[in-house]
Design a protein around this motif. Structure first.
Motif, PDB file in Angstrom:
ATOM      1  N   ALA A  82       6.883   9.797   2.259  1.00  0.00           N
ATOM      2  CA  ALA A  82       5.827  10.541   2.946  1.00  0.00           C
ATOM      3  C   ALA A  82       5.686  11.989   2.517  1.00  0.00           C
ATOM      4  O   ALA A  82       4.707  12.649   2.877  1.00  0.00           O
ATOM      5  N   LEU A 284       6.435   6.251   5.381  1.00  0.00           N
ATOM      6  CA  LEU A 284       5.063   6.143   5.883  1.00  0.00           C
ATOM      7  C   LEU A 284       4.498   4.740   5.708  1.00  0.00           C
ATOM      8  O   LEU A 284       4.668   4.110   4.663  1.00  0.00           O
ATOM      9  N   GLU A 286       0.797   3.687   5.684  1.00  0.00           N
ATOM     10  CA  GLU A 286      -0.539   4.289   5.685  1.00  0.00           C
ATOM     11  C   GLU A 286      -1.505   3.405   6.453  1.00  0.00           C
ATOM     12  O   GLU A 286      -1.501   2.179   6.330  1.00  0.00           O
ATOM     13  N   GLY A 287      -2.345   4.027   7.265  1.00  0.00           N
ATOM     14  CA  GLY A 287      -3.319   3.290   8.057  1.00  0.00           C
ATOM     15  C   GLY A 287      -4.315   2.533   7.193  1.00  0.00           C
ATOM     16  O   GLY A 287      -4.658   2.961   6.088  1.00  0.00           O
ATOM     17  N   SER A 288      -4.782   1.401   7.711  1.00  0.00           N
ATOM     18  CA  SER A 288      -5.696   0.552   6.942  1.00  0.00           C
ATOM     19  C   SER A 288      -7.155   0.955   7.093  1.00  0.00           C
ATOM     20  O   SER A 288      -8.004   0.546   6.307  1.00  0.00           O
ATOM     21  N   LYS A 293      -6.938   6.394   9.315  1.00  0.00           N
ATOM     22  CA  LYS A 293      -5.660   6.606   8.625  1.00  0.00           C
ATOM     23  C   LYS A 293      -5.288   8.083   8.531  1.00  0.00           C
ATOM     24  O   LYS A 293      -4.133   8.423   8.254  1.00  0.00           O
ATOM     25  N   VAL A 296      -2.088  10.154  12.736  1.00  0.00           N
ATOM     26  CA  VAL A 296      -0.736   9.635  12.552  1.00  0.00           C
ATOM     27  C   VAL A 296      -0.002   9.514  13.880  1.00  0.00           C
ATOM     28  O   VAL A 296      -0.194  10.312  14.803  1.00  0.00           O
ATOM     29  N   LYS A 339      -2.148  -4.917   9.905  1.00  0.00           N
ATOM     30  CA  LYS A 339      -1.755  -3.556   9.579  1.00  0.00           C
ATOM     31  C   LYS A 339      -2.268  -2.561  10.627  1.00  0.00           C
ATOM     32  O   LYS A 339      -3.345  -2.754  11.190  1.00  0.00           O
ATOM     33  N   ARG A 342      -4.274   3.302  12.182  1.00  0.00           N
ATOM     34  CA  ARG A 342      -3.791   4.668  12.040  1.00  0.00           C
ATOM     35  C   ARG A 342      -2.482   4.650  11.247  1.00  0.00           C
ATOM     36  O   ARG A 342      -1.759   3.659  11.236  1.00  0.00           O
ATOM     37  N   SER A 343      -2.169   5.742  10.610  1.00  0.00           N
ATOM     38  CA  SER A 343      -0.919   5.840   9.862  1.00  0.00           C
ATOM     39  C   SER A 343       0.259   5.988  10.823  1.00  0.00           C
ATOM     40  O   SER A 343       0.124   6.534  11.928  1.00  0.00           O
TER      41      SER A 343
END
Length: 488
Positions: A82, A284, A286-288, A293, A296, A339, A342-343
């Motif tokens: 990250a 991390l 990562e958001g989809s 995304k 966090v 997934k 959001r991250s």
């Protein structure tokens, strides 16, 4: 930032689950949920508690080895580093290597000697200077000199060349703005400096708890002693420890010189490393969603422990258990077919035991903007119990409701929550630094302890853990975080 709706994503999961096939979204979520096992989490805890990491003292080479091992697991499971391609976020962290238990020997009024026993009677100072000091003893209460508060534990005392007996804490305990005036005097580092400034030769700090959150000063040797030992020392000087403590709590500053026939010798074998560094481990998912995304969710807990003080302090409950729970949830989320939009940032924090170094560093050098951080949840000692407790949960129902629904429908544990309250005392948890940075912060704890809690003690081993609560903690994280992450 999108406003999170109180009606949780997971409620839809429960209501509609029976209407979908085995290949449905809900089933895919539950497949990862069921992949979390107490066996795997216990293996992580056993690894981190093993002797090769020497108690994971922040700043030490062994701590860095533990951090690298955790990062390797994150990488294997599919998380991403990250910090601009790195798994680590480094910060300065001095530490002291303690090579032996040392000793504390009391010379009694009749000339006989009593050697204190580790760990019941004494523990070595984590940042003691190396060597030996001997001398007469002076009790200085809380060791505070605060003229603006009309308080001085050293008033009318000459402590030059003496060994001090000192209490932790402060006399004012009510959580209000007045306590805020006393808080600067509650820090161990202040107390040590004040003792040295008054000319003390060494220190017996009351309370047998290993504690790296102290300071190193060349030539200043100290150790921790139990209240039972303190009581015996007082008795030999014609004092009743219980009454003296009552006077101390009433702001009466009952400092005194012990019988001059009583003496103490404190020995330590240490080496200080002033220029060392430690790190947070940052992984991390990562958001989809291309927009969400950029927001966090942070999941964190401290990786470091008390280290090795002539004997291993494994730190299984505190906090290998919390780290294992976090890693279990990280693996499930990373490998889930569904997934998070959001991250999600997983941060294994260094320097907590030394003074919340890692969380302070992150709050001052965040990897995501503070305003884009939805919330942080902190885990500490989540490995012994039958239920859950979420501090500050009631103050953030749009977040807590996801965890509450997950527990009600899948885990069925007793779970309670509290409202956020401003604390005027010194911060004692990484959560405080995230809160102070302006991030909504929850803390997950266990309730209903099954085994004794060996806090900062060599008996904090994996045999005093309840792996079942660890499994459910990881599952609670997995479902709760996914619920918040995917709630548009």
């Amino acid at each position: 930032m999108n406003i999170l709706r109180i009606f949780p994503f997971l409620t839809f999961l429960v209501i509609s689950f029976s209407c979908f096939s085995q290949n449905s979204v809900q089933q895919k979520i539950l497949n990862s949920f069921h992949s979390i096992s107490s066996h795997d989490l216990l293996k992580i805890t056993e690894e981190l508690s093993s002797v090769k990491y020497k108690g994971r003292l922040s700043g030490s080479p062994e701590y860095l080895d533990a951090a690298k091992w955790c990062a390797s697991q994150f990488e294997e499971w599919g998380l991403k580093p990250a910090n601009n391609g790195s798994w680590f976020q480094y910060f300065p962290n001095a530490y002291s290597e303690v090579y032996s238990k040392g000793s504390v020997v009391i010379t009694n009024t009749d000339g006989s000697k009593t050697e204190l026993l580790f760990p019941d009677d004494f523990m070595p100072g984590s940042n003691s200077a190396s060597g030996a000091v001997s001398g007469e003893m002076v009790y200085v209460g809380f060791g505070i000199t605060a003229p603006e508060l009309g308080y001085d534990d050293f008033k009318n005392l000459d402590v030059k060349g003496k060994i001090l007996i000192m209490e932790t804490g402060i006399p004012y305990t009510k959580n209000d703005s007045v306590q805020g005036k006393w808080t600067p005097y509650s820090y161990h580092r202040y107390k040590f400096k004040n003792a040295i400034d008054h000319g003390a030769l060494g220190l017996l700090y009351v309370g047998t708890i290993a504690n790296p959150n102290t300071s190193f000063t060349k030539g200043f040797v100290y150790a921790h002693i139990s209240e039972n030992v303190t009581e015996e020392l007082f008795s030999a000087s014609g004092k009743e420890y219980k009454k003296v403590k009552e006077q101390l709590g009433a702001f009466q500053m009952p400092s005194f010189v012990l019988n001059p026939k009583q003496k103490v010798t404190i020995s330590a074998e240490t080496k200080n490393f002033a220029d060392s560094k430690s790190c947070n481990v940052v992984g991390l998912i990562e958001g989809s969603d291309p927009v969400l995304k950029n927001e966090v969710i942070i999941v964190g807990g401290h990786l470091d422990g008390q280290g090795y003080l002539g004997e291993l302090f494994p730190g299984a409950l505190d906090n290998a258990s919390g780290v294992a729970d976090i890693m279990g949830a990280a693996k499930a989320l990373a490998q889930s077919e569904i997934k998070p939009k959001r991250s999600v940032l997983f941060i294994l924090i260094g320097g907590e035991e030394c003074g919340l170094y890692g969380s302070k560093y992150y709050s001052e050098h965040p990897l995501f903007p503070i305003e884009k951080t939805v919330f942080m949840i902190n885990l500490d000692m989540v490995g012994n119990g039958t239920g859950f407790y979420v501090s500050s949960g009631k103050s953030y129902p749009e977040i807590y409701s996801h965890f509450e629904t997950a527990n009600q429908n899948f885990l069925h544990r007793k779970m309670e929550a509290s409202e956020w309250r401003k604390s005027y005392s010194r911060p004692r948890s990484d959560a405080a630094n995230f809160e102070n940075a302006g991030i909504k912060t929850l803390s997950l704890w266990t309730s209903g302890g099954v085994f004794p809690v060996y806090y900062h003690h060599p008996k904090d081993k994996t045999d005093v853990l309840t792996p079942e609560i660890m499994e459910d903690a990881a599952k609670l994280l997995y479902l709760g975080i996914l619920g918040v992450a995917n709630n548009e």
